[in-house]
Design a protein around this motif. Structure first.
Motif, PDB file in Angstrom:
ATOM      1  N   UNK A 108       0.623  -1.425  -0.301  1.00  0.00           N
ATOM      2  CA  UNK A 108      -0.010  -0.313   0.385  1.00  0.00           C
ATOM      3  C   UNK A 108       0.757   0.974  -0.173  1.00  0.00           C
ATOM      4  N   UNK A 109       1.694   0.570   0.847  1.00  0.00           N
ATOM      5  CA  UNK A 109       3.072   2.451   1.065  1.00  0.00           C
ATOM      6  C   UNK A 109       3.034   2.549  -0.768  1.00  0.00           C
ATOM      7  N   UNK A 110       3.826   2.186  -1.479  1.00  0.00           N
ATOM      8  CA  UNK A 110       4.215   1.847  -3.067  1.00  0.00           C
ATOM      9  C   UNK A 110       2.591   2.713  -3.623  1.00  0.00           C
ATOM     10  N   UNK A 111       2.099   2.348  -4.038  1.00  0.00           N
ATOM     11  CA  UNK A 111       1.274   2.571  -4.941  1.00  0.00           C
ATOM     12  C   UNK A 111       0.730   4.376  -4.264  1.00  0.00           C
ATOM     13  N   UNK A 112      -0.027   4.088  -3.011  1.00  0.00           N
ATOM     14  CA  UNK A 112      -0.126   5.617  -2.422  1.00  0.00           C
ATOM     15  C   UNK A 112       1.581   6.798  -3.149  1.00  0.00           C
ATOM     16  N   UNK A 113       2.665   5.854  -2.669  1.00  0.00           N
ATOM     17  CA  UNK A 113       3.466   6.815  -3.287  1.00  0.00           C
ATOM     18  C   UNK A 113       3.325   7.720  -4.630  1.00  0.00           C
ATOM     19  N   UNK A 114       2.814   6.025  -5.623  1.00  0.00           N
ATOM     20  CA  UNK A 114       3.132   6.550  -6.880  1.00  0.00           C
ATOM     21  C   UNK A 114       1.911   7.514  -7.410  1.00  0.00           C
ATOM     22  N   UNK A 115       1.000   7.974  -6.076  1.00  0.00           N
ATOM     23  CA  UNK A 115       0.523   8.862  -6.341  1.00  0.00           C
ATOM     24  C   UNK A 115       0.456  10.463  -6.243  1.00  0.00           C
ATOM     25  N   UNK A 116       1.459  10.122  -5.771  1.00  0.00           N
ATOM     26  CA  UNK A 116       2.306  11.190  -5.582  1.00  0.00           C
ATOM     27  C   UNK A 116       2.223  12.613  -6.355  1.00  0.00           C
ATOM     28  N   UNK A 117       1.379  14.320  -6.932  1.00  0.00           N
ATOM     29  CA  UNK A 117       1.736  14.885  -8.301  1.00  0.00           C
ATOM     30  C   UNK A 117       2.882  15.375  -8.035  1.00  0.00           C
ATOM     31  N   UNK A 118       3.180  15.147  -9.676  1.00  0.00           N
ATOM     32  CA  UNK A 118       4.071  15.880  -9.737  1.00  0.00           C
ATOM     33  C   UNK A 118       4.027  16.712 -11.424  1.00  0.00           C
ATOM     34  N   UNK A 119       5.028  17.498 -11.728  1.00  0.00           N
ATOM     35  CA  UNK A 119       4.637  18.198 -12.621  1.00  0.00           C
ATOM     36  C   UNK A 119       4.617  17.345 -14.488  1.00  0.00           C
ATOM     37  N   UNK A 120       4.901  18.137 -15.282  1.00  0.00           N
ATOM     38  CA  UNK A 120       5.151  17.460 -16.281  1.00  0.00           C
ATOM     39  C   UNK A 120       6.650  17.328 -17.396  1.00  0.00           C
ATOM     40  N   UNK A 121       7.294  18.031 -16.665  1.00  0.00           N
ATOM     41  CA  UNK A 121       8.636  17.854 -17.032  1.00  0.00           C
ATOM     42  C   UNK A 121       8.865  16.201 -17.857  1.00  0.00           C
ATOM     43  N   UNK A 122       9.723  16.185 -18.435  1.00  0.00           N
ATOM     44  CA  UNK A 122      10.203  14.466 -19.229  1.00  0.00           C
ATOM     45  C   UNK A 122      10.289  13.481 -18.452  1.00  0.00           C
TER      46      UNK A 122
END
Length: 333
Positions: free
Chosen positions: A219-233
């Motif tokens: 669950x920790x991995x799933x939550x971290x994957x949801x952290x908002x980021x910008x559109x930098x390639x």
């Protein structure tokens, strides 16, 4: 010269998340590790009663908070760790202090004013949803602090007023009955950053954007994957100082790991890889505490034993001062 007394209260009103750990628990544990002070930590269960009025939830959250601190390394042999409700002297002193505290001082308390402001916006009575526990909350907190002649109270910036109110109440008592209470000072860690949640706003249960501290690795991995980021390639350089992922990473990684990830940011790490790096350091840091936490939750009698012994030590420390207070007000027997 006697050691300074440093007091920290922990309120059981919800699941502990990474923001709580980084902003409050981690700095407080560092203080507990210092040998130049006497550290008191208490689980403020009766403060939580203002908000949690469901029997099982109240009990579960109380044990959860205690287990969290113990799992993260609070050593009950080095500090005094107790449950507020196990120290009746606190509540006796609270009533005595209430009799010397003006209603006007309570009217100015931030938490009470915030509810009144909210009620005004909603067009309802100003005191809707306000119980007397919430209204007199700062007096009970003053009793928590003053009963142990606390020198320093680590708080967040939003809690400074509570220590200031405790000082005001102590000064009122001292003026009427003579020098009795120390005037406590607050400690605020100015270097503590606002800890971002999944959506980039401050990590808070109110925003439903938290990462609970003892989630399973999956669950920790799933939550971290949801952290908002910008559109930098992926191939583009990224500024680590503006990255919420990097901010969280620094709290769990070694200096060498931090420098390595900083270099990867500048050379163009992908956000997916950055999140994976964050998951690995957080999970590694919390793996052992997570196991200890669930072991403690499964054996609440261990927690009761620790807290009961802490309460014995706390009452031994509090008893002489309360006796002095009662003598000052005219209760001699």
């Amino acid at each position: 010269m006697s050691k300074d007394i440093v007091l920290t209260g922990i309120k059981p009103t919800g699941k502990v998340h990474l923001g709580n750990y980084i902003g409050a628990i981690k700095p407080a544990l560092q203080i507990a590790g210092a040998s130049d002070c006497t550290s008191l930590y208490f689980m403020a269960d009766y403060h939580g009663l203002n908000f949690i009025q469901h029997r099982d939830e109240f009990s579960d959250l109380s044990y959860s908070i205690a287990a969290t601190w113990l799992a993260l390394g609070l050593d009950p042999d080095r500090v005094i760790f107790y449950r507020q409700s196990d120290v009746p002297e606190i509540f006796e002193l609270s009533w005595i202090l209430a009799c010397l505290t003006s209603k006007g001082l309570m009217n100015r308390a931030h938490a009470y004013k915030a509810i009144q402001d909210q009620n005004e916006q909603l067009g309802v009575d100003a005191d809707t949803g306000v119980n007397m526990g919430l209204f007199t909350y700062p007096i009970l907190m003053a009793a928590d602090i003053l009963l142990f002649q606390s020198d320093k109270v680590p708080v967040g910036k939003d809690q400074i007023q509570h220590v200031e109110i405790a000082r005001d109440i102590a000064e009122s008592f001292n003026r009427v009955y003579g020098d009795t209470f120390k005037l406590p000072d607050y400690i605020v860690d100015e270097s503590t950053a606002v800890i971002p949640g999944l959506d980039g706003r401050k990590m808070s249960k109110s925003y439903n954007n938290t990462i609970p501290l003892f989630e399973t690795a999956e669950n920790l991995k799933k939550l971290i994957s949801k952290i908002k980021t910008d559109s930098t390639l992926p191939q583009e350089p990224k500024d680590p100082e503006t990255s919420n992922i990097f901010l969280l990473y620094k709290e769990f990684a070694t200096p060498a790991q931090v420098q390595e990830l900083r270099d990867k940011y500048l050379s163009g790490i992908s956000w997916g890889e950055a999140k994976q790096e964050l998951f690995q350091v957080v999970n590694a840091a919390l793996e052992e505490p997570r196991k200890k936490y669930y072991d403690l939750i499964a054996a609440p009698e261990q927690i009761d034993t620790i807290l009961s012994e802490g309460a014995r030590k706390a009452r031994a420390l509090a008893g002489p001062l309360l006796k002095k207070v009662k003598s000052r007000i005219g209760r001699y027997s």
